[in-house]
Write an enzyme that holds these catalytic residues in place. Structure first.
Site, PDB file in Angstrom:
ATOM      1  N   ASN A 173     -10.635   3.725  -2.866  1.00 43.69           N
ATOM      2  CA  ASN A 173     -11.602   3.637  -3.972  1.00 43.69           C
ATOM      3  C   ASN A 173     -12.527   4.849  -4.073  1.00 43.69           C
ATOM      4  OD1 ASN A 173     -12.759   2.621  -1.553  1.00 43.69           O
ATOM      5  ND2 ASN A 173     -14.379   1.617  -2.715  1.00 43.69           N
ATOM      6  N   GLY A 194     -11.965  -0.596   4.239  1.00 42.86           N
ATOM      7  CA  GLY A 194     -11.001  -1.262   3.374  1.00 42.86           C
ATOM      8  C   GLY A 194     -11.316  -2.734   3.220  1.00 42.86           C
ATOM      9  N   SER A 195     -10.297  -3.505   2.940  1.00 39.36           N
ATOM     10  CA  SER A 195     -10.471  -4.933   2.677  1.00 39.36           C
ATOM     11  C   SER A 195     -10.651  -5.726   3.961  1.00 39.36           C
ATOM     12  CB  SER A 195      -9.259  -5.477   1.916  1.00 39.36           C
ATOM     13  OG  SER A 195      -8.115  -5.503   2.754  1.00 39.36           O
ATOM     14  N   GLU A 211     -15.665  -1.118   8.034  1.00 38.24           N
ATOM     15  CA  GLU A 211     -16.454  -1.082   6.801  1.00 38.24           C
ATOM     16  C   GLU A 211     -15.667  -1.830   5.742  1.00 38.24           C
ATOM     17  OE1 GLU A 211     -19.445  -0.102   6.381  1.00 38.24           O
ATOM     18  OE2 GLU A 211     -19.751   0.821   8.340  1.00 38.24           O
ATOM     19  N   CYS A 266     -17.184  -0.930  -3.092  1.00 42.47           N
ATOM     20  CA  CYS A 266     -17.325  -2.051  -2.160  1.00 42.47           C
ATOM     21  C   CYS A 266     -18.713  -2.679  -2.204  1.00 42.47           C
ATOM     22  CB  CYS A 266     -16.995  -1.612  -0.738  1.00 42.47           C
ATOM     23  SG  CYS A 266     -18.035  -0.270  -0.112  1.00 42.47           S
ATOM     24  N   GLU A 323     -13.177 -10.909  -3.630  1.00 43.01           N
ATOM     25  CA  GLU A 323     -13.901  -9.757  -4.163  1.00 43.01           C
ATOM     26  C   GLU A 323     -13.192  -9.251  -5.410  1.00 43.01           C
ATOM     27  OE1 GLU A 323     -15.679  -5.445  -2.621  1.00 43.01           O
ATOM     28  OE2 GLU A 323     -14.254  -6.556  -1.383  1.00 43.01           O
TER      29      GLU A 323
END
Length: 459
Positions: free
Chosen positions: A115, A188-189, A210, A244, A334
């Protein structure tokens, strides 16, 4: 490219040579990295445009400029950061001098997301190198142009024994995670974060995760809705909503919900026009897979604005959703796109019902002038970081730690916190030789009473 185990072995051998411990060498490498990045500014901004159709202004604001700022900070402050820190000694260990040494972990794996592919690859790399580690960086395979230029930059600045970028997909990540590392940094996720944590646990490797989550934005009835809409739409639609820490959904006082919706509509049109698809400032979704995912989230929802999807162009228009069910998919995962659910609340219990049925978010935003209400929200709910009366801007202050809590992450970084995140803090006590009372040595008969007094007054 050489096999991954061979690359890792080379870096570990280089780290054991102690050459990364020289702070002056680290600063020289960071300066060389800065020169290389500045020389490739236009190419970097073009790559981000090719991957996202991101405007030059947004790419510089949210990626390039922040990377240069982190480099400038590390170059300026590294000698101070790396110096052993003198700590007050305990009277129980008198005479002594106590210190905290900051030593690098060793060979570090950094897995970067798609992203913000330049920022979130380079910032941890900068701090890992500043701390004296060697680095294997895995940029995202979804941002091909940006990852390509990252690989070229690292190749031009570093020897493979110092830092290397390895491109590839899931199979490459799997192969990298199979190796034994001294530290792993993943952005990431939450789903993939669990896979990374599981791989790290096999070797008891420390990690920074993160991640993300559903970051709420709570709005009461004391604020200027025009200003709220301006700051909220900026934070939500930056990078096409693929941030995020973007506001994931709104919790708004029932009596002002319709006025807020109207203000948001007005703001979207003001910033991106009646048709945001033609705006040069509105980015695209990263790929068709994620575009389809966002389209599926809209099914069965009450769309009060937007809702235009063009899968072939990876376009999702700015979209407002009115009062979705908390059990619907759009409120269970999300969103990571330009879709904003708006949920009304009457009282604090309504907010609690929503927040406590979701995982702890990476960020939380409150728009209010009511200090009692603000304090209640900040004290009651756990989240990674937050902002009062704005969105996203806490990420821009390198004096604040950035990270999640619970499902939204482990550890934090930014500025000096990033240097510490990639450093093992090693306590050292230097004991004097000129005084050695016999009190702590056996035999202990009749010493217990005195020991209790010592702990009472000096412990």
């Amino acid at each position: 490219m050489r096999p991954i185990p061979e690359i890792v072995a080379t870096q570990k051998s280089f780290f054991r040579s102690q050459k990364t411990k020289d702070v002056s060498d680290r600063i020289s490498l960071l300066k060389a990295l800065k020169v290389e990045i500045l020389a490739k500014e236009e190419a970097i901004l073009n790559a981000l445009h090719q991957d996202f159709r991101k405007s030059g202004f947004e790419a510089y604001l949210s990626e390039f400029g922040l990377v240069i700022s982190q480099l400038n900070l590390a170059i300026k402050k590294l000698k101070k950061w790396a110096k052993p820190q003198r700590i007050p000694a305990s009277l129980l260990t008198f005479p002594s001098k106590d210190f905290i040494y900051k030593e690098p972990y060793g060979t570090v794996l950094i897995i970067a997301p798609w992203n913000y592919p330049f920022l979130l690859a380079l910032e941890p790399l900068i701090m890992a190198m500043a701390a004296g580690n060697t680095v294997v960086l895995k940029p995202s395979e979804l941002t091909k142009q940006t990852s390509k230029i990252i690989t070229q930059i690292i190749k031009n600045v570093f020897e493979e024994s110092q830092a290397i970028s390895i491109e590839g997909g899931v199979e490459t990540s799997t192969a990298l995670l199979a190796e034994k590392w001294e530290y792993i940094f993943f952005t990431g996720s939450t789903r993939v974060g669990k896979i990374v944590a599981e791989a790290a646990a096999k070797h008891l490797t420390p990690v920074t995760l993160e991640l993300g989550g559903k970051s709420p934005c709570i709005i009461d009835n004391t604020v200027n809705l025009k200003l709220v809409a301006r700051r909220l739409i900026w934070g939500k639609l930056l990078n096409g909503g693929q941030t995020c820490i973007a506001p994931d959904y709104i919790i708004v006082k029932t009596e002002i919900k319709e006025r807020l919706i109207n203000a948001l509509k007005t703001e979207i049109i003001k910033r991106y026009g009646e048709n945001p698809e033609t705006s040069p400032d509105f980015p695209r979704i990263i790929n068709q897979k994620n575009t389809k995912r966002l389209a599926a989230l809209l099914e069965g929802q009450k769309i009060v604005y937007g809702g235009v999807i063009k899968e072939e162009d990876c376009y999702v228009s700015p979209t407002l959703i009115d009062n979705p069910s908390l059990s619907s998919p759009i409120m269970q995962e999300e969103i990571f796109g330009p879709i904003l659910p708006i949920i009304p609340y009457q009282n604090q219990e309504d907010i609690e019902h929503i927040m406590w049925n979701l995982e702890k978010p990476l960020s939380l935003y409150v728009f209010s002038k009511n200090q009692t209400f603000i304090k209640s929200v900040l004290d009651k709910f756990s989240f990674g970081g937050g902002v009062l009366n704005d969105t996203l801007i806490h990420f821009g202050n390198d004096k604040l730690p950035f990270g999640g809590v619970g499902a939204s992450g482990i550890g934090n970084y930014h500025g000096e916190y990033g240097f510490y995140e990639f450093s093992n803090l090693k306590p050292i006590v230097k004991r004097g030789l000129w005084f050695d009372p016999s009190f702590r040595y056996a035999p202990y008969q009749s010493k217990l009473k005195l020991l209790k007094k010592v702990f009472k007054y000096f412990g």
